[in-house]
Design an enzyme around this catalytic site. Structure first.
Site, PDB file in Angstrom:
ATOM      1  N   SER A   7      59.219  24.307   5.195  1.00  0.00           N
ATOM      2  CA  SER A   7      58.427  23.774   6.125  1.00  0.00           C
ATOM      3  C   SER A   7      58.219  25.158   7.388  1.00  0.00           C
ATOM      4  O   SER A   7      59.558  25.674   7.687  1.00  0.00           O
ATOM      5  CB  SER A   7      59.408  22.650   7.210  1.00  0.00           C
ATOM      6  OG  SER A   7      58.975  22.700   8.242  1.00  0.00           O
ATOM      7  N   HIS A  32      54.811  23.079   3.728  1.00  0.00           N
ATOM      8  CA  HIS A  32      54.954  22.003   4.527  1.00  0.00           C
ATOM      9  C   HIS A  32      54.693  22.449   6.066  1.00  0.00           C
ATOM     10  O   HIS A  32      55.270  23.232   6.562  1.00  0.00           O
ATOM     11  CB  HIS A  32      56.232  21.352   4.410  1.00  0.00           C
ATOM     12  CG  HIS A  32      56.528  19.870   5.084  1.00  0.00           C
ATOM     13  ND1 HIS A  32      55.982  18.831   4.797  1.00  0.00           N
ATOM     14  CD2 HIS A  32      56.977  19.606   6.519  1.00  0.00           C
ATOM     15  CE1 HIS A  32      56.211  17.891   5.741  1.00  0.00           C
ATOM     16  NE2 HIS A  32      56.816  18.266   6.729  1.00  0.00           N
ATOM     17  N   ASP A  34      54.016  21.171   9.706  1.00  0.00           N
ATOM     18  CA  ASP A  34      54.311  20.353  10.731  1.00  0.00           C
ATOM     19  C   ASP A  34      53.573  20.318  12.010  1.00  0.00           C
ATOM     20  O   ASP A  34      53.876  21.316  12.690  1.00  0.00           O
ATOM     21  CB  ASP A  34      56.006  20.283  11.236  1.00  0.00           C
ATOM     22  CG  ASP A  34      56.676  19.969  10.078  1.00  0.00           C
ATOM     23  OD1 ASP A  34      56.604  18.738   9.634  1.00  0.00           O
ATOM     24  OD2 ASP A  34      57.656  20.793   9.551  1.00  0.00           O
ATOM     25  N   MET A  36      52.657  18.743  15.744  1.00  0.00           N
ATOM     26  CA  MET A  36      53.277  17.883  16.785  1.00  0.00           C
ATOM     27  C   MET A  36      52.170  17.984  18.007  1.00  0.00           C
ATOM     28  O   MET A  36      51.904  19.102  18.364  1.00  0.00           O
ATOM     29  CB  MET A  36      54.752  18.461  16.889  1.00  0.00           C
ATOM     30  CG  MET A  36      55.453  18.503  15.828  1.00  0.00           C
ATOM     31  SD  MET A  36      57.201  19.031  16.381  1.00  0.00           S
ATOM     32  CE  MET A  36      57.969  19.137  14.783  1.00  0.00           C
ATOM     33  N   HIS A  65      51.777  17.548   7.800  1.00  0.00           N
ATOM     34  CA  HIS A  65      52.369  16.267   8.288  1.00  0.00           C
ATOM     35  C   HIS A  65      52.185  16.153   9.630  1.00  0.00           C
ATOM     36  O   HIS A  65      52.529  17.074  10.611  1.00  0.00           O
ATOM     37  CB  HIS A  65      53.896  16.729   8.137  1.00  0.00           C
ATOM     38  CG  HIS A  65      54.891  15.753   8.695  1.00  0.00           C
ATOM     39  ND1 HIS A  65      56.369  15.900   9.047  1.00  0.00           N
ATOM     40  CD2 HIS A  65      54.791  14.496   9.053  1.00  0.00           C
ATOM     41  CE1 HIS A  65      56.774  14.909   9.448  1.00  0.00           C
ATOM     42  NE2 HIS A  65      56.159  13.808   9.639  1.00  0.00           N
ATOM     43  N   MET A  67      52.195  14.652  12.949  1.00  0.00           N
ATOM     44  CA  MET A  67      53.185  13.932  13.925  1.00  0.00           C
ATOM     45  C   MET A  67      52.358  13.831  15.263  1.00  0.00           C
ATOM     46  O   MET A  67      52.573  14.359  16.154  1.00  0.00           O
ATOM     47  CB  MET A  67      54.677  14.657  14.275  1.00  0.00           C
ATOM     48  CG  MET A  67      55.296  14.483  13.144  1.00  0.00           C
ATOM     49  SD  MET A  67      56.755  15.784  13.056  1.00  0.00           S
ATOM     50  CE  MET A  67      56.042  17.141  12.497  1.00  0.00           C
ATOM     51  N   MET A 138      61.250  10.250   6.359  1.00  0.00           N
ATOM     52  CA  MET A 138      61.939  11.159   7.368  1.00  0.00           C
ATOM     53  C   MET A 138      63.478  10.960   7.057  1.00  0.00           C
ATOM     54  O   MET A 138      63.956   9.636   7.316  1.00  0.00           O
ATOM     55  CB  MET A 138      61.411  10.958   8.803  1.00  0.00           C
ATOM     56  CG  MET A 138      59.998  11.276   8.978  1.00  0.00           C
ATOM     57  SD  MET A 138      59.771  12.922   8.611  1.00  0.00           S
ATOM     58  CE  MET A 138      60.729  13.771   9.496  1.00  0.00           C
ATOM     59  N   ASP A 176      62.168  14.614   4.275  1.00  0.00           N
ATOM     60  CA  ASP A 176      61.981  15.711   5.164  1.00  0.00           C
ATOM     61  C   ASP A 176      63.057  15.550   6.352  1.00  0.00           C
ATOM     62  O   ASP A 176      63.245  14.507   7.196  1.00  0.00           O
ATOM     63  CB  ASP A 176      60.635  15.506   5.975  1.00  0.00           C
ATOM     64  CG  ASP A 176      60.317  16.737   6.657  1.00  0.00           C
ATOM     65  OD1 ASP A 176      60.951  17.574   6.998  1.00  0.00           O
ATOM     66  OD2 ASP A 176      59.088  16.536   7.414  1.00  0.00           O
ATOM     67  N   GLY A 177      63.982  16.629   6.555  1.00  0.00           N
ATOM     68  CA  GLY A 177      64.956  16.772   7.555  1.00  0.00           C
ATOM     69  C   GLY A 177      66.442  16.835   7.037  1.00  0.00           C
ATOM     70  O   GLY A 177      66.804  16.010   6.363  1.00  0.00           O
ATOM     71  N   GLY A 178      66.946  17.803   7.591  1.00  0.00           N
ATOM     72  CA  GLY A 178      68.512  18.075   7.139  1.00  0.00           C
ATOM     73  C   GLY A 178      68.636  18.361   5.602  1.00  0.00           C
ATOM     74  O   GLY A 178      69.663  17.757   5.382  1.00  0.00           O
TER      75      GLY A 178
HETATM   76  C1  DX5 Z   1      60.971  17.459  11.868  1.00  0.00           C
HETATM   77  C2  DX5 Z   1      59.879  18.288  10.623  1.00  0.00           C
HETATM   78  C3  DX5 Z   1      60.561  18.882   9.502  1.00  0.00           C
HETATM   79  C4  DX5 Z   1      61.539  20.035  10.061  1.00  0.00           C
HETATM   80  C5  DX5 Z   1      62.590  20.064   9.148  1.00  0.00           C
HETATM   81  O1  DX5 Z   1      60.093  16.749  12.633  1.00  0.00           O
HETATM   82  O2  DX5 Z   1      58.944  17.099  10.048  1.00  0.00           O
HETATM   83  O3  DX5 Z   1      59.674  19.317   8.439  1.00  0.00           O
HETATM   84  O4  DX5 Z   1      60.938  21.432   9.876  1.00  0.00           O
HETATM   85  O5  DX5 Z   1      63.296  21.243   9.323  1.00  0.00           O
HETATM   86  P1  DX5 Z   1      64.941  21.188   8.820  1.00  0.00           P
HETATM   87  O6  DX5 Z   1      64.695  21.489   7.250  1.00  0.00           O
HETATM   88  O7  DX5 Z   1      65.465  22.360   9.283  1.00  0.00           O
HETATM   89  O8  DX5 Z   1      65.741  19.850   9.114  1.00  0.00           O
HETATM   90 ZN    ZN Z   2      57.798  17.593   8.362  1.00  0.00          ZN
END
Ligand code: DX5
Ligand code: ZN
Length: 219
Positions: A7, A32, A34, A36, A65, A67, A138, A176-178
């Protein structure tokens, strides 16, 4: 085969083209991206002009992605700007408008994705399931990189996997995430085959090793 999707939210934006070239050379399967809007999520990241520049700089598959609130308004423009796949959050609009967004993406010749935030049940994909190339679950609340993996989302991944196995077995299941070396195997064991990772990859001093470790930690 597990796919790794760095990402770029965690990349150095002043050197975005180089960052993408670097993780691609280090073995990333796609990028990826993102988006926002400060409305569907609190933060604002980047949008159409940045995507268009990235598209010119790389041939790698771009997984976008969104958002953003009511993504149907922008689906066509993100396709035209260079997305290969566009993900829309199921929470960001009505069912009817989400169907419209997916049709627009399809008409543009791109791949379709539906995203579920934490707390949204797996069954939310049911109205769209036969029309999808990818479901994105997510594993953090959307809006910020570097958060901690929500283990309770493993149950949603399992339920989505079950639905897809019956209704659309070719559909990818992305998380996606963590995602770290510790959480990647859990997500894969639950059914994911595409792992998004921002901070774990971009903040590593050895991106090649971390990408291959994520892939094999997940076997
Ligand atoms: C959060 C994003 C993710 C983010 C993940 O809203 O959608 O794609 O970049 O970041 P990490 O891998 O650091 O959790
Ligand atoms: Zn994402």
């Amino acid at each position: 085969m597990i796919k790794i999707a760095p990402s770029v939210l965690s990349a150095d934006f002043a050197r975005l083209g180089d960052e993408i070239a670097d993780v691609t050379a280090c073995g990333a399967d796609c990028i990826h991206f993102d988006v926002m809007d400060g409305l569907f999520v609190q933060n604002i990241s980047f949008g159409l002009p940045v995507l268009a520049s990235v598209r010119k700089a790389t041939d790698v598959f771009l997984d976008v992605h969104l958002m953003i609130d009511r993504p149907v308004r922008y689906a066509q423009r993100f396709c035209e700007a260079g997305a290969d796949l566009v993900n829309c959050h199921v929470e960001s609009d009505t069912e009817e408008n989400t169907h419209s967004a997916l049709s627009i993406i399809r008409r543009c010749g791109k791949k379709t994705g539906i995203t579920l935030s934490p707390g949204t049940p797996a069954e939310a994909i049911l109205p769209f399931v036969r029309d999808l190339d990818l479901v994105l679950i997510m594993t953090v609340y959307p809006g910020l990189g570097g958060q901690t993996f929500l283990h309770e989302q493993l149950e949603t991944i399992r339920s989505v996997k079950e639905i897809l196995s019956a209704a659309n077995p070719a559909c990818d299941l992305e998380v996606d995430g963590g995602i770290t070396l510790e959480t990647a195997p859990l997500a894969v064991e639950a059914g994911a085959n595409v792992l998004v990772s921002g901070s774990t990859i971009f903040h590593s001093s050895d991106r090649k090793s971390i990408i291959s470790a994520l892939r094999s930690a997940a076997v």
